[in-house]
Design an enzyme around this catalytic site. Structure first.
Site, PDB file in Angstrom:
ATOM      1  N   HIS A  49     -38.855  29.417  -4.332  1.00 22.34           N
ATOM      2  CA  HIS A  49     -39.097  28.170  -5.072  1.00 22.34           C
ATOM      3  C   HIS A  49     -38.533  26.975  -4.310  1.00 22.34           C
ATOM      4  O   HIS A  49     -39.136  25.888  -4.310  1.00 22.34           O
ATOM      5  CB  HIS A  49     -38.455  28.241  -6.458  1.00 22.34           C
ATOM      6  CG  HIS A  49     -39.140  29.188  -7.389  1.00 22.34           C
ATOM      7  ND1 HIS A  49     -40.496  29.136  -7.642  1.00 22.34           N
ATOM      8  CD2 HIS A  49     -38.661  30.217  -8.146  1.00 22.34           C
ATOM      9  CE1 HIS A  49     -40.818  30.090  -8.513  1.00 22.34           C
ATOM     10  NE2 HIS A  49     -39.721  30.753  -8.821  1.00 22.34           N
ATOM     11  N   HIS A  63     -36.607  35.504  -3.929  1.00 17.19           N
ATOM     12  CA  HIS A  63     -37.621  34.894  -4.799  1.00 17.19           C
ATOM     13  C   HIS A  63     -37.226  33.477  -5.192  1.00 17.19           C
ATOM     14  O   HIS A  63     -38.050  32.553  -5.126  1.00 17.19           O
ATOM     15  CB  HIS A  63     -37.821  35.744  -6.053  1.00 17.19           C
ATOM     16  CG  HIS A  63     -38.701  35.105  -7.078  1.00 17.19           C
ATOM     17  ND1 HIS A  63     -40.077  35.226  -7.073  1.00 17.19           N
ATOM     18  CD2 HIS A  63     -38.406  34.313  -8.148  1.00 17.19           C
ATOM     19  CE1 HIS A  63     -40.592  34.546  -8.081  1.00 17.19           C
ATOM     20  NE2 HIS A  63     -39.595  33.974  -8.754  1.00 17.19           N
ATOM     21  N   GLU A  64     -35.969  33.300  -5.620  1.00 16.55           N
ATOM     22  CA  GLU A  64     -35.524  31.968  -6.034  1.00 16.55           C
ATOM     23  C   GLU A  64     -35.542  31.001  -4.853  1.00 16.55           C
ATOM     24  O   GLU A  64     -35.851  29.814  -5.019  1.00 16.55           O
ATOM     25  CB  GLU A  64     -34.137  32.035  -6.659  1.00 16.55           C
ATOM     26  CG  GLU A  64     -34.066  32.867  -7.943  1.00 16.55           C
ATOM     27  CD  GLU A  64     -35.110  32.485  -8.984  1.00 16.55           C
ATOM     28  OE1 GLU A  64     -35.524  31.301  -9.014  1.00 16.55           O
ATOM     29  OE2 GLU A  64     -35.525  33.357  -9.763  1.00 16.55           O
ATOM     30  N   HIS A  84     -40.579  23.709  -3.019  1.00 15.32           N
ATOM     31  CA  HIS A  84     -40.148  22.328  -3.256  1.00 15.32           C
ATOM     32  C   HIS A  84     -40.103  21.548  -1.947  1.00 15.32           C
ATOM     33  O   HIS A  84     -40.552  20.396  -1.871  1.00 15.32           O
ATOM     34  CB  HIS A  84     -38.772  22.338  -3.926  1.00 15.32           C
ATOM     35  CG  HIS A  84     -38.342  20.994  -4.426  1.00 15.32           C
ATOM     36  ND1 HIS A  84     -37.042  20.706  -4.756  1.00 15.32           N
ATOM     37  CD2 HIS A  84     -39.034  19.847  -4.658  1.00 15.32           C
ATOM     38  CE1 HIS A  84     -36.955  19.457  -5.156  1.00 15.32           C
ATOM     39  NE2 HIS A  84     -38.147  18.914  -5.113  1.00 15.32           N
TER      40      HIS A  84
END
Length: 229
Positions: A101, A97-98, A105
């Site tokens: 991100h 999940h991280e 980006h």
């Protein structure tokens, strides 16, 4: 502030506590589901980044529990110690999940860009808005503009919580798609990762609903004061 606010705050706090408690129990449960591939959260994160052509983001360990986050400023995927080191379905879900991100980006995902632009203003607003709102309610009859200013500050934080929803849901969708496409998890492990991320997303949903409801409450106070005038 009246019984209406106390009831609203109580309901929001209750739902937030229920979802948070459920999330913790889910993560504890799926933390017992050891991965067949024996990969740690850090290894999962590194592979997902590389599979997406991202080599300038570092995966690091950060103290605490459920402190996992992606920092776009220094390009780091920060994984809590348990997620970084452990080899289970919950750790895989959080790590992926991280990294979702980080992928956002890298591709310039518009909702993440918008949220990042709101961060400086929201940080400042969060430090002062509660005091301004309180003073605005006390001085509503003599200086209604103060409450309006507080509402504008609160609206910014509400907008931030709303913008956060697509950012978080999209990161989870990217994570699950990668986990499935690359056959990183067996069916039981994937179901656990999916369930973990579902409950994590609900914490943001409850926060957004609570913020919208509170904003409407403050607006009702302001509009009521204007009608009396």
């Amino acid at each position: 502030m009246g019984s209406g606010y106390l009831i609203l705050a109580g309901v929001i706090m209750l739902f937030s506590w229920l979802v948070s408690s459920r999330l913790k129990s889910k993560f504890e449960h799926y933390s017992q589901l050891h991965l067949q591939n024996n990969m740690s959260g850090a290894e999962i994160a590194t592979k997902m980044l590389h599979d997406n052509g991202i080599y300038d983001v570092k995966v690091i360990s950060t103290p605490g529990r459920l402190t996992d986050h992606y920092n776009p400023v220094d390009k780091t995927v920060n994984l809590s110690e348990a997620v970084y080191n452990e080899r289970n379905a919950a750790a895989a879900a959080v790590a992926a999940h991280e990294c979702g991100h980080a992928v956002q980006h890298a591709v310039g995902y518009e909702w993440l860009t918008m949220r990042s632009k709101l961060v400086p203003f929201v940080n400042v607003a969060s430090n002062f808005m509660q005091w301004i709102l309180l003073a605005g309610i006390i001085m509503l009859e003599t200086f209604p503009g103060l409450l309006l200013f507080g509402i504008i500050l609160f609206a910014a934080t509400t907008l931030f919580s709303i913008v956060t929803l697509p950012v978080e849901y999209d990161a989870s969708n990217r994570a699950l798609a990668w986990l499935k496409t690359k056959n990183m998890l067996n069916p039981a492990e994937y179901a656990g990762a999916e369930d973990s991320l579902k409950w994590a997303a609900r914490t943001y949903l409850v926060a957004a609903i609570g913020s919208i409801a509170t904003l409407l409450y403050y607006l009702s106070i302001y509009m009521g004061g204007n009608r009396r005038d």
